[in-house]
Design an enzyme around this catalytic site. Structure first.
Site, PDB file in Angstrom:
ATOM      1  N   GLU A 180       0.824  -1.218   0.000  1.00 40.31           N
ATOM      2  CA  GLU A 180       0.000   0.000   0.000  1.00 40.31           C
ATOM      3  C   GLU A 180       0.861   1.272   0.000  1.00 40.31           C
ATOM      4  O   GLU A 180       0.877   2.046   0.954  1.00 40.31           O
ATOM      5  CB  GLU A 180      -0.967  -0.034   1.183  1.00 40.31           C
ATOM      6  CG  GLU A 180      -1.959  -1.178   1.043  1.00 40.31           C
ATOM      7  CD  GLU A 180      -3.020  -1.241   2.130  1.00 40.31           C
ATOM      8  OE1 GLU A 180      -2.866  -0.561   3.168  1.00 40.31           O
ATOM      9  OE2 GLU A 180      -4.011  -1.969   1.935  1.00 40.31           O
ATOM     10  N   GLU A 212      -5.021  -8.763  -1.358  1.00 38.86           N
ATOM     11  CA  GLU A 212      -5.485  -8.501   0.007  1.00 38.86           C
ATOM     12  C   GLU A 212      -6.894  -7.930   0.045  1.00 38.86           C
ATOM     13  O   GLU A 212      -7.223  -7.031  -0.715  1.00 38.86           O
ATOM     14  CB  GLU A 212      -4.551  -7.509   0.722  1.00 38.86           C
ATOM     15  CG  GLU A 212      -4.967  -7.244   2.147  1.00 38.86           C
ATOM     16  CD  GLU A 212      -4.198  -6.087   2.784  1.00 38.86           C
ATOM     17  OE1 GLU A 212      -4.848  -5.233   3.404  1.00 38.86           O
ATOM     18  OE2 GLU A 212      -2.965  -6.046   2.646  1.00 38.86           O
TER      19      GLU A 212
END
Length: 489
Positions: free
Chosen positions: A248, A343
């Site tokens: 991220e 994810e």
């Protein structure tokens, strides 16, 4: 790792999981969930018992049935008045690397609280072909936010650096390494993706585990950090199939985390990471991005860099923002590069029915229909308080498993989300065409053993009768409202 704003996000996140080659005729398991309950309800093919058989495995949103085999239905010449889902094996799309979760340090910590018998039972259930056959795992390079503490593999006293990486050590991840070894005994072919949440803080411009960026003068050192990691894991008998440079990269608010722009990632890959892997004869894949579907411009910028592109295998995505179709957007512009879904978390405040419906529809079916080679839910396990996590880490992330004590654990919705794919769709299966409609979401696969697997999510609140058409034959089925079914034929 979770996005800060995603904790209140209405989307549910749950697990995608990996699949080991399974025998469709051996459904024995230590788990009663996997038993054939002999119930033909909702899957009655009108009583036909001639023609080719179709195995049916079902999970209902109301939890009255969870991953249970139903009565067999059969292909015949008759059909019902419902919509027809046509499966076409002549249209072949991507091959599948697997389904699974992230094995966080916290997951390992709570699984290790089980006694030896229960721990082995759980690992067999998760990773063996008699269980749900997880075939793909993501792990963190250093700590994720679901570790009990923050660490890297080369932490130094404040103000000191270690540019030769002489202090590099995997010691703090020995529990994870041992569990990976235990898993490899069960499934020697499981694929592993490794991702850092933060480099050592002495490499960062803010000297902090939260946020900051990698200092340009440490790009080369950080590339060697990846090299040492992959080599050290290999020395432990653990092959790292792929890495992403940063989890991220546009979310610098987690603990740990780091901000990395697309331009910085491309520069790091082309000038440092790619050449370092090449020089060390490392064939571990480099996968770009590893963040939300709302910003396909990021992986496209990396892939459009002509010097970075040759080193990049593909792009990885999460779905805390944006639409799953972003994977196709990137695939269509770079069809020779792979896409991965890596994810999605399920929240402690979510409900089983809603999470099952959203995750199967988006994470499993959606990612696969948009060219993904993997579908991964977030963490494998937590305790009843959704711990451990770092200070500032995710407090609502609900694993596939909740470990209650040394002798007991619960299977949560993420377990079933992944299981409906991982148990039946082995590595190297290929996605094939399937139609959908009437609020029925579908994805189909051809396995290496020649089986056809169709996953259907009924998002209607009521039962739906429909027909499965394959090779000019039709099987008439009825599926309960808000439920997931896997059909094998």
């Amino acid at each position: 790792m979770k996005l800060q704003y995603s904790y209140s996000f209405v989307l549910r996140g749950a697990a995608l999981c990996g699949v080991a080659l399974l025998s469709f005729f051996n459904c024995s398991s230590t788990s009663s969930d996997l038993a054939n309950n002999g119930d033909n309800s909702g899957n009655n093919g009108g009583g036909n018992t001639s023609g080719d058989p179709v195995q049916v495995w079902l999970t209902k949103g109301d939890q009255t049935v969870k991953l249970q085999q139903q009565g067999t239905v059969y292909f015949s010449g008759t059909s019902n008045s419902g919509t027809t889902i046509e499966v076409d094996a002549s249209q072949v799309f991507q091959s599948i690397d697997g389904f699974g979760y992230t094995l966080t340090g916290g997951s390992v910590q709570v699984i290790n609280q089980l006694n030896a018998t229960k721990k082995q039972e759980l690992l067999n259930d998760l990773f063996s072909t008699s269980g749900i056959g997880i075939s793909y795992l993501r792990i963190s390079i250093g700590a994720s936010d679901l570790n009990s503490e923050v660490f890297s593999y080369d932490d130094m006293p404040t103000g000191q650096t270690d540019t030769t990486l002489s202090q590099f050590s995997l010691t703090k991840d020995q529990a994870v390494i041992q569990m990976l070894k235990d898993i490899l005994v069960i499934n020697p072919n499981i694929k592993i993706l490794a991702t850092p949440w933060s480099p050592p803080v002495w490499m960062k411009d803010n000297g902090n585990t939260v946020g900051g960026s990698l200092k340009p003068e440490f790009y080369g050192v950080y590339a060697q950090y990846f090299v040492k990691y992959i080599q050290a894991m290999q020395a432990q008998g653990i092959k790292i199939d792929a890495i992403t440079p940063q989890n991220e990269p546009l979310h610098p608010g987690n603990n740990p985390s780091m901000y990395m722009t697309a331009g910085d990632q491309a520069t790091f890959i082309k000038n440092n990471l790619g050449p370092a892997f090449q020089a060390a004869n490392i064939n571990t894949k480099i996968i770009a991005y590893d963040h939300n579907c709302d910003n396909p411009a990021y992986p496209l910028a990396v892939l459009n860099d002509t010097a970075a592109n040759p080193y990049v295998d593909g792009s990885a995505f999460h779905l805390y923002a944006g639409d799953i179709s972003a994977l196709s957007t990137v695939h269509n512009l770079f069809p020779n590069k792979n896409v991965y879904f890596t994810e999605q978390w399920t929240s402690s405040t979510g409900g089983f029915s809603g999470d099952l419906d959203w995750h199967v529809k988006n994470v499993i079916i959606g990612s696969m229909r948009n060219w993904s080679k993997t579908a991964l839910e977030w963490n494998v396990a937590n305790d009843a308080s959704f711990a451990p996590h770092t200070p500032g880490g995710c407090t609502q992330c609900k694993g596939a498993i909740t470990v209650n004590n040394a002798t007991g654990y619960d299977k949560n919705v993420a377990y079933y989300i992944i299981a409906h794919a991982s148990k039946f769709v082995p590595v190297n299966s290929q996605r094939i065409a399937s139609t959908q409609g009437d609020n029925l979401s579908t994805v189909a696969f051809k396995t290496p053993a020649g089986k056809t697997v169709l996953i259907v999510q009924n998002s209607n609140s009521t039962d739906k009768a429909f027909n499965i058409k394959y090779n000019q034959k039709t099987a008439s089925v009825t599926m309960p409202g808000v439920s997931t079914a896997t059909y094998i034929f």
